[in-house]
Write an enzyme that holds these catalytic residues in place. Structure first.
Site, mmCIF file in Angstrom:
data_model
loop_
_atom_site.group_PDB
_atom_site.id
_atom_site.type_symbol
_atom_site.label_atom_id
_atom_site.label_comp_id
_atom_site.label_asym_id
_atom_site.label_seq_id
_atom_site.Cartn_x
_atom_site.Cartn_y
_atom_site.Cartn_z
ATOM 1 N N THR A 186 2.373 12.156 8.918
ATOM 2 C CA THR A 186 2.285 12.112 7.463
ATOM 3 C C THR A 186 3.432 12.824 6.767
ATOM 4 O O THR A 186 3.840 12.422 5.673
ATOM 5 C CB THR A 186 0.941 12.712 7.014
ATOM 6 N N HIS A 220 6.482 8.713 8.867
ATOM 7 C CA HIS A 220 7.299 8.975 7.684
ATOM 8 C C HIS A 220 8.703 9.386 8.113
ATOM 9 O O HIS A 220 8.924 9.826 9.240
ATOM 10 C CB HIS A 220 6.631 10.030 6.799
ATOM 11 N N HIS A 249 1.972 5.403 12.413
ATOM 12 C CA HIS A 249 2.495 5.443 11.047
ATOM 13 C C HIS A 249 3.459 6.624 10.957
ATOM 14 O O HIS A 249 3.047 7.770 11.110
ATOM 15 C CB HIS A 249 1.317 5.617 10.083
ATOM 16 N N HIS A 304 -6.667 0.077 2.680
ATOM 17 C CA HIS A 304 -6.570 1.447 3.190
ATOM 18 C C HIS A 304 -7.456 2.352 2.343
ATOM 19 O O HIS A 304 -7.253 2.467 1.138
ATOM 20 C CB HIS A 304 -5.099 1.873 3.094
ATOM 21 N N ARG A 337 -10.143 0.334 11.515
ATOM 22 C CA ARG A 337 -9.255 1.308 12.148
ATOM 23 C C ARG A 337 -9.595 2.691 11.615
ATOM 24 O O ARG A 337 -9.807 2.871 10.413
ATOM 25 C CB ARG A 337 -7.802 1.008 11.818
ATOM 26 N N ARG A 396 0.854 -1.196 0.000
ATOM 27 C CA ARG A 396 0.000 0.000 0.000
ATOM 28 C C ARG A 396 0.884 1.239 0.000
ATOM 29 O O ARG A 396 1.047 1.888 -1.016
ATOM 30 C CB ARG A 396 -0.940 -0.013 1.209
ATOM 31 N N GLU A 397 1.513 1.539 1.138
ATOM 32 C CA GLU A 397 2.439 2.677 1.182
ATOM 33 C C GLU A 397 3.571 2.485 0.172
ATOM 34 O O GLU A 397 3.978 3.423 -0.507
ATOM 35 C CB GLU A 397 3.012 2.827 2.596
ATOM 36 N N HIS A 421 39.055 -3.065 17.247
ATOM 37 C CA HIS A 421 37.747 -3.717 17.178
ATOM 38 C C HIS A 421 37.911 -5.205 16.884
ATOM 39 O O HIS A 421 37.264 -6.056 17.496
ATOM 40 C CB HIS A 421 36.884 -3.073 16.091
#
Length: 446
Positions: A210, A239, A237, A116, A176, A56-57, A334
């Protein structure tokens, strides 16, 4: 793991560090003194869920185009990894989006399938007809979006939300409600709308950063405040415009949020959202047992490669866990400590992800402990003093040019050949010692 014979130069790029490294074992249990405070009863760091939004996103990522076959392949891979929810593009977006949504719903995956949609009855009717397990409803609540996007006031938003939520609930599936641009919305408006939808029985409310403007402190305060207002679950959510997406997600869980939206490699609108792999790194450092029991972390690299190929990008070199140098150690100090106990310079155990660590010894920063480890791998024998001598030779060449593993192996083998071919003379063997007067005479004659 021994390095390959045809390795590129140490500074050549972006190949797996197996070409320039020494694999070492992991000793000792990883511990993190900075984990979640067990006294914080609101924290959900040890009981969070993931809403995976690559389909979706991720479709909003600039170079993304997922055909049906690719969507199904990604959905199956996400399900196999163990995500709790898979979120799909709204079926109202296009005819193909609707068809793809229906196809994925029919796969019989363990993960619940969500779609969504806008807070609009037309979208809601279409969504419930696809067979999804839940609907994620969103509408902008900030002054920016109310004025320049949909043009509605808060009364209209509340009425629309109630209508859509009751309709979706009547079909027996999850619902939701999320505000869009939550962190630039008026707090009173925000809490009022969340309180309204909570009273009519949403499964969860969503907070959406957003534009990626929020910082962890703001996230903690808003989630804690919202936690005192609603009884339902809280989804977040974030960004990544200002680089805080992973930190914000973790902070939200500490404050009492239950679910986090993620995508593979963080792909999404602009520069994306909280990345699945990045959040896994953060969460396993906080509660290793919970994360290992829930997700197939050894599948992460393949999952990221699948999505990277689909959107035609390379996995970043500094990507958490799967970046090509994520478990490579170069500096001599290291390397020495890592060889003794990997926990000295690692909070994550690469074996948890089906990966290995490497000591990058083909460079001028190397230390003799790393070289000694390589000598042992080559089944050669050198004393510690000899390892220090050969390390000095390697460093000297490393000051002149970039080295690769073949350079180092060649120096080691030549050095070994020299020291083993030179007769070792015992100090007690008098006749073999050069006659002192004769030696002085020879030097005088020179």
């Amino acid at each position: 793991m021994c390095a390959t014979d045809n390795a590129p130069a140490a500074n050549a790029a972006p190949e797996k560090p197996s070409n320039v490294g020494v694999e070492v074992g992991h000793t000792g249990e990883q511990t993190n003194p900075y984990g979640a405070n067990p006294a914080d009863f609101l924290s959900n760091v040890s009981k969070f869920q993931l809403i995976e939004s690559t389909l979706r996103e991720g479709e909003q990522f600039a170079s993304a185009f997922f055909d049906t076959e690719t969507k199904i392949e990604i959905a199956k891979a996400l399900d196999d990894f163990g995500v709790d929810y898979i979120e799909l593009t709204s079926p109202a977006a296009s005819e193909q989006s609707r068809s793809d949504c229906e196809a994925i719903c029919k796969l019989g995956l363990k993960a619940k399938i969500l779609t969504h949609i806008r807070c609009h009855m037309d979208d809601a009717r279409l969504a419930v007809s696809t067979g999804v397990d839940g609907v994620d409803v969103v509408i902008g609540t900030s002054q920016f979006l109310r004025q320049y996007s949909h043009g509605k006031d808060m009364n209209y938003i509340a009425q629309s939300a109630v209508e859509v939520i009751e309709f979706v609930k009547s079909h027996g599936i999850e619902i939701r409600f999320s505000s869009e641009d939550s962190f630039r919305s008026d707090l009173v408006d925000l809490l009022n709308i969340y309180r309204t939808v909570d009273k009519i029985g949403v499964n969860r409310v969503g907070i959406a950063d957003t534009v990626g403007c929020a910082n962890p402190r703001q996230v903690y305060e808003l989630v804690r405040t919202l936690k005192s207002v609603v009884s339902c679950d809280i989804e977040c959510h974030f960004h990544n415009d200002t680089g805080c997406a992973i930190a914000n997600a973790y902070t939200a869980l500490e404050a009492g949020a239950n679910l986090i939206d993620v995508s593979v490699l963080g792909i999404g609108e602009r520069n994306g959202i909280t990345s699945l792999g990045g959040l896994m790194a953060r969460m396993i450092a906080a509660d290793r047992d919970y994360v290992l029991s829930k997700y197939k972390l050894h599948k992460l690299r393949d999952l990221e490669n699948l999505v990277a190929d689909a959107v035609q990008v390379n996995i970043p070199f500094n990507n958490p866990i799967t970046g090509f140098c994520a478990f490579t150690h170069k500096a001599g100090i290291h390397a020495k400590a890592i060889l003794a106990n990997p926990s000295t310079y690692e909070i994550l155990n690469p074996a948890d992800f089906g990966l290995t660590r490497y000591i990058h010894f083909a460079n001028r920063l190397t230390g003799w402990n790393a070289i000694k480890s390589r000598v042992d791998q080559l089944n050669l024998h050198l004393t510690d003093a000899q390892c220090k001598d050969v390390t000095a030779k390697i460093k000297k060449l490393g000051d002149v040019r970039s080295l690769n593993i073949d350079d180092v192996d060649s120096i080691i083998r030549e050095f070994h050949a020299d020291v083993t071919s030179t007769p070792t003379v015992a100090a007690t063997e008098g006749p073999a010692v050069e006659d002192e007067p004769a030696a002085k005479k020879a030097k005088t004659e020179e």
